[in-house]
Design a protein around this motif. Structure first.
Motif, short mmCIF file in Angstrom:
data_model
loop_
_atom_site.label_atom_id
_atom_site.label_comp_id
_atom_site.label_asym_id
_atom_site.label_seq_id
_atom_site.Cartn_x
_atom_site.Cartn_y
_atom_site.Cartn_z
N ARG A 1 -3.27 4.55 1.85
CA ARG A 1 -3.51 5.56 2.97
C ARG A 1 -4.91 5.51 3.46
O ARG A 1 -5.45 6.56 3.94
N ALA A 2 -5.54 4.58 3.30
CA ALA A 2 -6.94 4.35 3.93
C ALA A 2 -6.98 3.79 5.26
O ALA A 2 -7.97 3.74 5.93
N PHE A 3 -5.87 3.60 5.99
CA PHE A 3 -5.73 2.91 7.22
C PHE A 3 -4.87 3.78 8.16
O PHE A 3 -3.89 4.18 7.94
N HIS A 4 -5.57 4.23 9.28
CA HIS A 4 -5.08 5.26 10.07
C HIS A 4 -4.94 4.74 11.43
O HIS A 4 -5.51 3.61 11.85
N SER A 5 -3.84 5.18 11.91
CA SER A 5 -3.56 4.81 13.54
C SER A 5 -2.96 3.19 13.54
O SER A 5 -2.91 2.46 14.32
N GLU B 1 -12.64 8.14 9.27
CA GLU B 1 -11.74 7.33 8.66
C GLU B 1 -11.35 6.06 9.49
O GLU B 1 -11.61 6.01 10.67
N MET B 2 -10.92 5.00 8.71
CA MET B 2 -10.72 3.61 9.35
C MET B 2 -9.57 3.53 10.22
O MET B 2 -8.56 3.80 9.69
N HIS B 3 -9.70 3.44 11.55
CA HIS B 3 -8.53 3.40 12.51
C HIS B 3 -8.21 1.96 12.44
O HIS B 3 -9.21 0.96 12.66
N SER B 4 -6.93 1.50 12.56
CA SER B 4 -6.22 0.13 12.48
C SER B 4 -7.05 -0.47 13.62
O SER B 4 -7.50 -1.82 13.68
N TYR B 5 -7.18 0.08 14.92
CA TYR B 5 -7.97 -0.78 15.97
C TYR B 5 -9.30 -0.98 15.94
O TYR B 5 -9.84 -1.71 16.79
N ASP B 6 -9.97 -0.41 14.95
CA ASP B 6 -11.42 -0.59 14.82
C ASP B 6 -11.52 -1.86 13.77
O ASP B 6 -12.68 -1.99 13.27
N PHE B 7 -10.39 -2.07 13.08
CA PHE B 7 -10.76 -2.91 11.67
C PHE B 7 -11.14 -4.43 11.98
O PHE B 7 -12.31 -4.60 11.29
N ALA C 1 5.50 1.30 3.98
CA ALA C 1 4.85 0.19 3.50
C ALA C 1 3.48 0.06 3.79
O ALA C 1 2.44 -0.44 2.88
N ILE C 2 2.94 0.22 4.96
CA ILE C 2 1.33 0.22 5.40
C ILE C 2 0.94 1.20 4.59
O ILE C 2 -0.34 1.02 3.89
N ASP C 3 1.33 2.41 4.53
CA ASP C 3 0.87 3.38 3.72
C ASP C 3 0.34 2.99 2.31
O ASP C 3 -0.57 3.48 1.61
N GLU C 4 1.36 2.70 1.55
CA GLU C 4 1.45 2.25 0.28
C GLU C 4 0.13 1.01 -0.08
O GLU C 4 -0.33 1.19 -0.78
N TYR D 1 -14.31 0.26 0.75
CA TYR D 1 -15.01 -0.70 1.80
C TYR D 1 -14.48 -0.09 3.05
O TYR D 1 -15.24 -0.04 4.27
N LEU D 2 -13.20 0.13 3.28
CA LEU D 2 -12.86 0.53 4.44
C LEU D 2 -13.40 2.04 4.72
O LEU D 2 -13.67 2.25 6.12
N ASN D 3 -13.73 2.80 4.05
CA ASN D 3 -14.12 4.12 4.26
C ASN D 3 -15.70 4.23 4.60
O ASN D 3 -16.07 4.76 5.57
N ILE D 4 -16.30 3.05 3.99
CA ILE D 4 -17.65 2.89 4.48
C ILE D 4 -17.85 2.13 5.77
O ILE D 4 -18.62 2.81 6.63
N LYS D 5 -17.03 1.38 6.07
CA LYS D 5 -17.25 0.62 7.50
C LYS D 5 -16.83 1.60 8.40
O LYS D 5 -17.52 1.79 9.44
#
Length: 600
Positions: free
Chosen positions: A495-499, A297-303, A488-491, A285-289
């Motif tokens: 690793r689907a969440f960047h920035s 890639e999904m940046h945290s500030y775009d989530f 913790a965030i990466d795990e 879902y994150l990758n498609i969004k």
């Protein structure tokens, strides 16, 4: 002149006129102090004289503890409301300091009572619980007796309580005051604006990616500048807690929060193991969004941003009408209550500069009312926040006619009604969607909640667990705290969440709550629990309201495992229970992916 159909400011004057200078409220505090002093003397005499605790003595203790706790809860809620509107109010801060001392003294008295109950021999204890006077308090008395087994001597516990007010709890108060005082400067529409933490944080769902990124960068800069101060607050809070655990012989950091949440460790581990097992659909879902938003890639500030550009705004009046309309499908009491809360001015929804960033619901047990605080910004997320907080208030309402001692539910149940209300509103919006674009937008909103509960909350749990293990060895500097958070965030996000903000240990207020550590897994539990309840409610419609009310009323008098077993007939120590809820969320992913394919 206010042209709104519904008022956007709450009425605190009806409760205590005069705000922080209220004479009526100061009389309440004076009365509480007298009650605590009298109660303290009575319990000390009973303890020192080694008076046998009979049914009459225990019932008298219960009655007095009930009155004091209700008054303390009332006072705490009023002060919280004052500080939410103006965090810099010196009078309110002074009142909070005084109240902290009262709370500390009362906790000390209750520990003494718990210890006295723990010293009663088993045979006599069983006889006491079968009495007509104490039978309705069986659960809470057993809980108190169990807690009493962990306490130290009366002298040591008195010292601990004295240190809490100006030490332990003061760190939590300092955190709230400090973070609410911070300001950031962000350029919006060619103009540099000074914003509070809450206002800047709200920009994470802005439709303009440049503003989202600018807000993220400005906040990161502020966290970086102040990280050492926050590291001291967090370290000292945790250090105090660990010292107390050590003295009480508690080696497992999860023991205390699990006991307070009335949950078995097996249930908690089963939940997280199932969450870890089903991460991949949400990574997809994150990758498609991200692709829909034109990124690799999904940046945290775009989530939190809308998946499709939209300028749709939902005025407050329409949001309230929508909530009232759709709560009615599940019962008249739900709708009538929400209508009462709105019309009696329980809600403060105005988006003002100095207001607290965090939405909350405060309970006033003496008046039987609640107050709700949020910054309403005309987004669907704000509509859901309003519904969420109304759910908390409804839970308070459901418990109002019970004996107050049986109304203190654990944090694990605290999100049950709130998430249920959210789901009702989001589902209604989805069903009423008039286009694929609108449906995709709303599915994205629902999936954000799944990601928050299965990934973000998981990252918080992992961080806190690892932080406490390292804190046992000594002070952890800010740079290491940031590293633990990043890992913790990466795990948790696979690793689907960047920035992602590795400073989230700074701005997540739950890490600084002095009442209990690990205020995180309760959200995931509440989310999955509410999914099960909501699915049952959809099957039965109006007929489910009575079952729902009974579940909420029982929330203060049984363990989580027993509550779920009694009202849902399910076993939360089994993977099937957790998989059932997650698979409903995976269905949302499938629907989202199907619709998204039209735009890729």
């Amino acid at each position: 002149m206010d042209n709104n159909k519904y008022r956007v400011k709450w009425d605190l004057e009806r409760l205590y006129s005069g705000g922080s200078d209220s004479k009526q409220f100061r009389l309440l505090l004076e009365m509480v102090e007298i009650m605590i002093h009298k109660f303290e003397d009575e319990i000390k005499k009973m303890s020192l004289a080694l008076i046998t605790l009979d049914i009459a003595n225990i019932k008298r203790m219960l009655d007095e503890a009930t009155k004091i706790r209700a008054n303390l809860s009332e006072a705490s809620s009023f002060i919280s409301c004052l500080l939410a509107i103006n965090p810099k109010a010196s009078n309110a801060s002074a009142l909070q300091g005084n109240l902290s001392k009262f709370v500390s003294r009362f906790e000390s008295i209750m520990k003494r009572i718990h210890k006295m109950l723990a010293d009663i021999n088993d045979d006599r204890w069983g006889h006491l619980l079968t009495s007509k006077e104490l039978m309705q308090f069986e659960f809470i008395l057993k809980e108190w007796r169990e807690q009493g087994k962990y306490y130290l001597s009366e002298k040591e516990e008195d010292i601990i309580s004295d240190l809490m007010a100006d030490g332990y709890h003061a760190w939590g108060s300092l955190y709230c005051s400090f973070i609410n005082s911070l300001r950031v400067h962000i350029e919006i529409d060619g103009e540099t604006k000074e914003l509070s933490f809450g206002q800047a944080f709200n920009l994470r769902s802005h439709s303009d990616p440049r503003i989202r990124q600018a807000s993220h960068a400005a906040l990161e800069k502020e966290w970086n500048k102040n990280q050492d101060v926050f590291a001291k607050i967090l370290n000292h809070t945790a250090g105090y807690r660990l010292q107390i655990y050590k003295k009480r012989g508690i080696t497992n950091i999860l023991d205390d929060p699990l006991r307070k949440n009335r949950m078995n460790e097996e249930s908690l581990h089963r939940m997280w193991s199932v969450v870890e097992k089903f991460k991949q659909p949400f990574v997809t879902y994150l990758n498609i969004k991200a692709k829909l938003m034109g990124n690799k890639e999904m940046h945290s500030y775009d989530f939190w941003a809308p998946v499709l550009k939209t300028s749709k705004k939902i005025p407050y009046d329409k949001a309230v009408d929508f909530i009232l309309e759709h709560l009615s499908q599940f019962g008249t009491e739900l709708e009538d209550f929400a209508r009462q809360a709105i019309h009696q001015d329980w809600v403060d929804s105005a988006d003002t500069p100095n207001k607290s960033a965090a939405a909350f619901c405060a309970r006033f047990p003496l008046s039987g009312e609640s107050r709700i605080c949020l910054n309403y910004g005309e987004r669907i997320t704000d509509v859901l926040t309003l519904a969420h907080e109304l759910g908390h208030a409804f839970h308070n309402h459901a418990l109002q006619k019970l004996n107050p001692l049986n109304t203190f539910y654990p944090l694990s149940i605290a999100e049950t009604a709130s998430i249920f209300f959210e789901m009702v509103i989001l589902d209604a919006a989805l069903e009423g969607a008039k286009s694929d674009e609108e449906k995709l937008f709303l599915l994205d909103e629902r999936l954000k909640r799944s990601v928050m509960n299965f990934m973000n909350i998981h990252s918080r749990f992992l961080f806190e667990k690892r932080f406490y293990e390292e804190r046992k060895e000594g002070f952890i500097p800010s740079i290491r705290l940031t590293q633990i958070m990043k890992e913790a965030i990466d795990e948790a996000y696979a690793r689907a969440f960047h920035s992602a903000s590795a400073y989230s240990w700074v701005w997540t207020p739950h890490f600084y709550i002095t009442g209990s550590p690990f205020y995180n897994f309760q959200y995931t539990f509440g989310y999955l629990f509410s999914l099960s309840i909501y699915e049952e409610a959809k099957k039965h419609g109006l007929g489910y309201e009575k079952v729902y009310m009974n579940l909420l009323r029982d929330s203060g008098t049984m363990s989580i495992e027993d509550l779920v077993k009694r009202h849902l007939g399910k076993d939360i120590t089994s993977e099937e229970f957790w998989e059932e809820g997650i698979k409903l969320c995976i269905r949302d992913v499938e629907d989202f992916n199907c619709l998204a394919s039209k735009y890729l």
